[in-house]
Design an enzyme around this catalytic site. Structure first.
Site, short mmCIF file in Angstrom:
data_model
loop_
_atom_site.label_atom_id
_atom_site.label_comp_id
_atom_site.label_asym_id
_atom_site.label_seq_id
_atom_site.Cartn_x
_atom_site.Cartn_y
_atom_site.Cartn_z
N ASP A 33 80.95 13.15 4.29
CA ASP A 33 81.13 12.89 2.91
C ASP A 33 81.04 11.75 2.47
O ASP A 33 81.17 10.71 3.29
CB ASP A 33 82.58 13.56 2.70
N ILE A 34 80.48 11.51 1.20
CA ILE A 34 80.03 10.04 0.82
C ILE A 34 81.32 9.33 0.41
O ILE A 34 81.24 8.09 0.30
CB ILE A 34 78.96 10.15 -0.42
N ASN A 94 87.06 24.32 -1.78
CA ASN A 94 87.28 24.38 -3.13
C ASN A 94 86.41 25.52 -3.81
O ASN A 94 85.19 25.48 -3.60
CB ASN A 94 87.09 22.92 -3.69
N GLU A 102 83.44 20.62 -7.29
CA GLU A 102 82.70 19.92 -8.08
C GLU A 102 81.24 19.89 -7.82
O GLU A 102 80.31 20.07 -8.80
CB GLU A 102 82.81 18.36 -7.81
N VAL A 103 80.84 20.43 -6.58
CA VAL A 103 79.31 20.66 -6.33
C VAL A 103 79.01 22.07 -6.13
O VAL A 103 79.65 22.60 -5.02
CB VAL A 103 79.01 19.95 -4.94
N HIS A 107 80.49 24.63 0.22
CA HIS A 107 80.74 23.62 1.32
C HIS A 107 81.98 23.74 2.00
O HIS A 107 82.96 24.02 1.04
CB HIS A 107 80.39 22.33 0.90
N HIS A 109 84.70 21.13 3.59
CA HIS A 109 85.46 19.96 3.89
C HIS A 109 86.00 20.27 5.49
O HIS A 109 86.73 21.01 5.59
CB HIS A 109 86.36 19.45 3.10
P1 AMP Z 1 84.07 19.62 -3.77
O1 AMP Z 1 84.96 18.84 -4.99
O2 AMP Z 1 84.72 20.33 -3.14
O3 AMP Z 1 82.94 20.14 -4.46
O4 AMP Z 1 83.51 18.33 -2.93
C1 AMP Z 1 82.31 17.90 -3.12
C2 AMP Z 1 82.38 16.58 -2.26
O5 AMP Z 1 80.92 16.10 -2.20
C3 AMP Z 1 83.19 15.45 -2.70
O6 AMP Z 1 84.09 15.19 -1.48
C4 AMP Z 1 82.06 14.21 -2.65
O7 AMP Z 1 82.57 13.09 -2.01
C5 AMP Z 1 80.84 14.86 -1.82
N1 AMP Z 1 79.58 14.33 -2.13
C6 AMP Z 1 79.04 14.08 -3.45
N2 AMP Z 1 77.83 13.64 -3.33
C7 AMP Z 1 77.49 13.43 -1.93
C8 AMP Z 1 76.58 13.06 -1.05
N3 AMP Z 1 75.28 12.84 -1.88
N4 AMP Z 1 76.50 13.20 0.02
C9 AMP Z 1 77.70 13.29 0.53
N5 AMP Z 1 78.58 13.80 -0.03
C10 AMP Z 1 78.70 13.93 -1.25
#
Ligand code: AMP
Length: 121
Positions: A33-34, A94, A102-103, A107, A109
């Site tokens: 994770d970034i 999530n 968010e994405v 995924h 975690h």
């Molecule tokens: P969520 O809130 O469960 O959708 O988590 C999205 C996660 O993606 C967050 O923890 C971000 O820090 C992570 N994230 C977003 N962009 C990137 C990226 N380019 N590379 C790695 N992790 C990312």
């Protein structure tokens, strides 16, 4: 919600933007994770286009499902956070707006390397 081909993880899967890769096979890609929230914070994503766990559960093939869960275990072992190799970890997905997703590409975690603490804050 239909799948958005422009989400950041879709771009990572297409190698349009880089990631810090941990593991890859036919079914999954895993990378750090970034913005790590714990000492070890990895993500495991299916290669198929699934918005979230509901979408995956309804539409993924049996092979994709097995592949994702085996992938999580392989990554945990690689990172030495599995119960076998380490002291355990938390896997968390999530889902949707109330879940804080968010994405919009499914995924998991994986948090580890230290005590993860309260389940929900
Ligand atoms: P969520 O809130 O469960 O959708 O988590 C999205 C996660 O993606 C967050 O923890 C971000 O820090 C992570 N994230 C977003 N962009 C990137 C990226 N380019 N590379 C790695 N992790 C990312």
């Amino acid at each position: 919600m239909s799948y958005d081909d422009n989400n950041i993880f879709a771009k990572i899967l297409r190698n349009e933007i880089p990631c810090n890769k941990i593991y890859e096979d036919e079914f999954v890609l895993s990378f750090y994770d970034i913005n790590p929230q714990k000492k070890i914070h990895a993500l495991v994503i299916p290669k198929g286009k699934y918005v979230d766990l509901d979408d995956f559960s309804q539409n993924a093939s049996s092979n994709e499902m097995v592949g994702l869960f085996k992938g999580i275990n392989i990554v945990a072992k690689k990172l030495n956070i599995s119960v076998d190799a380490g002291k355990g970890y938390r896997a968390l997905a999530n889902i949707g707006e109330n879940g804080g997703q968010e994405v919009p590409h499914l995924h998991f975690h994986l948090f580890g390397g230290e005590k993860i603490g309260k389940m929900v804050s």
